[in-house]
Design an enzyme around this catalytic site. Structure first.
Site, PDB file in Angstrom:
ATOM      1  N   GLY A  52       3.448  -4.977  -9.435  1.00 22.78           N
ATOM      2  CA  GLY A  52       1.922  -5.108  -9.366  1.00 22.78           C
ATOM      3  C   GLY A  52       1.600  -3.640  -8.642  1.00 22.78           C
ATOM      4  CG  ASP A  53       2.445  -2.891  -4.877  1.00 16.89           C
ATOM      5  OD1 ASP A  53       1.387  -3.580  -4.601  1.00 16.89           O
ATOM      6  OD2 ASP A  53       3.345  -3.393  -4.055  1.00 16.89           O
TER       7      ASP A  53
ATOM      8  CD  GLU B  47      -1.018  -2.329   1.839  1.00 23.02           C
ATOM      9  OE1 GLU B  47      -0.068  -2.295   2.491  1.00 23.02           O
ATOM     10  OE2 GLU B  47      -1.305  -3.657   1.991  1.00 23.02           O
TER      11      GLU B  47
HETATM   12  O1  CKP Z   1       2.960  -7.382  -5.606  1.00 17.76           O
HETATM   13  P1  CKP Z   1       3.883  -6.516  -5.480  1.00 17.76           P
HETATM   14  O2  CKP Z   1       5.121  -7.078  -5.681  1.00 17.76           O
HETATM   15  O3  CKP Z   1       3.793  -5.397  -6.165  1.00 17.76           O
HETATM   16  O4  CKP Z   1       4.220  -6.142  -3.809  1.00 17.76           O
HETATM   17  C1  CKP Z   1       5.315  -6.085  -3.319  1.00 17.76           C
HETATM   18  C2  CKP Z   1       4.982  -5.668  -1.606  1.00 17.76           C
HETATM   19  O5  CKP Z   1       3.773  -5.503   0.837  1.00 17.76           O
HETATM   20  C3  CKP Z   1       6.167  -5.474  -0.891  1.00 17.76           C
HETATM   21  O6  CKP Z   1       6.605  -4.137  -0.822  1.00 17.76           O
HETATM   22  C4  CKP Z   1       6.129  -6.266   0.316  1.00 17.76           C
HETATM   23  O7  CKP Z   1       6.480  -5.379   1.308  1.00 17.76           O
HETATM   24  C5  CKP Z   1       4.693  -6.512   0.357  1.00 17.76           C
HETATM   25  O8  CKP Z   1       4.418  -6.624  -0.992  1.00 17.76           O
HETATM   26  C6  CKP Z   1       4.463  -7.607   1.270  1.00 17.76           C
HETATM   27  O9  CKP Z   1       3.768  -7.895   2.344  1.00 17.76           O
HETATM   28  O10 CKP Z   1       4.733  -8.842   0.620  1.00 17.76           O
HETATM   29 MG    MG Z   2       0.953  -7.922  -6.116  1.00 18.57          MG
END
Ligand code: CKP
Ligand code: MG
Length: 311
Positions: free
Chosen positions: A255-256, A34
């Site tokens: 993804g974010d 987020e």
């Molecule tokens: O789906 P994404 O690769 O964009 O997400 C990455 C994030 O919040 C990363 O910053 C990590 O801290 C997390 O997903 C998680 O809790 O796995």
């Molecule tokens: Mg993601």
């Protein structure tokens, strides 16, 4: 009011250059799906807020400092004097193999409660963004997620839910039981292809899940396909957007970035093709640079990748 409000757990991520078991230097970074989205939008000039609980110590101060430095509003964040910061280790085991380890059980962020979100939601927002990570953190975080999605959608905000399944936090069946009802509050649903049946029937194919979501009032379903780009479904049909042909060095946060680009396009009033173009552009910046969010573009950098021809 805000253009976009998001909430969840921000983590302190400790990155190694080699195997963790042999030690060596770690570098400290902000992580959290987020907060990645919040930074993506703030860099493009949108009024963006992040809410949640942070530890009332040096690590919590670090999280707030990073977000503030990126122009994200943190006025409504709760400081938790009792619980520690959630940590994440990102281990560069080999050049091709990165391993993630969480130390977030019992953290300040996982103790998120409805009351932590009331002030931020009362300020008003055009978009509420949330992910399927937050409801996996605790009972109170689950209720806070549901309450925020319901309250924002009643108030007329666009609610965007990114499924973001984290297998370390819960099973697919447990996730489906919570995320499928939550999807009913969303106008925009984001999922990677392998996550889609977490907001529908177990094992259902893409067309069936999408039809069910559109029936339940979701306006746009975005299915992320990694290097193949993404598909966007609306009542008018389906549109494919190819990914930009960049060199991927770090896919965490892609993804974010995609979601942030899509929502930025929405705030700018772009049509679906324009929103998708911005989504894949931010995704390309994220995968072609190191860090979960560090490589995301500022507005004057948005066109830097324009000459790359879609593959
Ligand atoms: O789906 P994404 O690769 O964009 O997400 C990455 C994030 O919040 C990363 O910053 C990590 O801290 C997390 O997903 C998680 O809790 O796995
Ligand atoms: Mg993601």
């Amino acid at each position: 009011g805000f253009d976009l409000l998001t909430f969840g757990e921000a983590l302190v991520s400790l990155r190694s250059a080699g195997p963790l078991a042999t030690g060596g230097a770690l570098t400290m970074h902000l992580a959290g799906a987020e907060s990645n989205v919040a930074i993506g939008l703030a860099r493009l000039g949108h009024r963006t807020a992040w809410a949640g609980r942070v530890s009332d110590d040096e690590l919590g101060r670090y999280v707030l400092r990073q977000l503030r430095a990126e122009g994200v509003d943190v006025d409504h964040v709760t400081r938790d004097p009792e619980r520690p910061a959630g940590l994440m280790f990102l281990e560069r085991r080999t050049a091709d193999l990165t391993r993630v380890g969480y130390h977030r059980a019992g953290s300040a962020g996982s103790a998120l409660h409805v009351d932590d979100l009331r002030p931020a939601l009362a300020a008003g927002t055009r978009i509420l963004h949330l992910t399927g990570i937050t409801p996996a953190l605790s009972e109170t975080a689950r209720e806070a997620s549901r309450w925020a999605a319901e309250t924002a959608s009643r108030a007329g905000a666009l609610v965007c839910l990114d499924v973001n399944h984290r297998a370390r936090l819960w099973s697919r069946d447990d996730a489906r039981a919570v995320l499928s009802p939550l999807a009913g509050y969303a106008s925009v649903l984001v999922a990677s292809a392998d996550e889609l049946d977490l907001v529908g029937e177990a094992g259902a194919d893409e067309a069936t899940v999408v039809a069910g979501l559109l029936d339940r009032g979701v306006e746009t379903v975005l299915v992320k396909l990694g290097g193949d780009g993404a598909r966007a479904y609306t009542r008018d049909g389906v549109r494919h957007a190819p990914a930009l042909p960049v060199t991927a060095v770090d896919t965490v946060g892609a993804g974010d970035a995609f979601t942030a680009g899509y929502l930025s396009g929405h705030l700018d009033g772009l049509d679906l093709a324009g929103r998708l173009r911005r989504a894949v552009t931010l995704g390309a910046f994220a995968v072609a640079g190191h860090g979960d969010w560090e490589a995301l573009p500022r507005r004057d950098e948005l066109s830097l990748l324009d000459d790359l021809q879609p593959g």
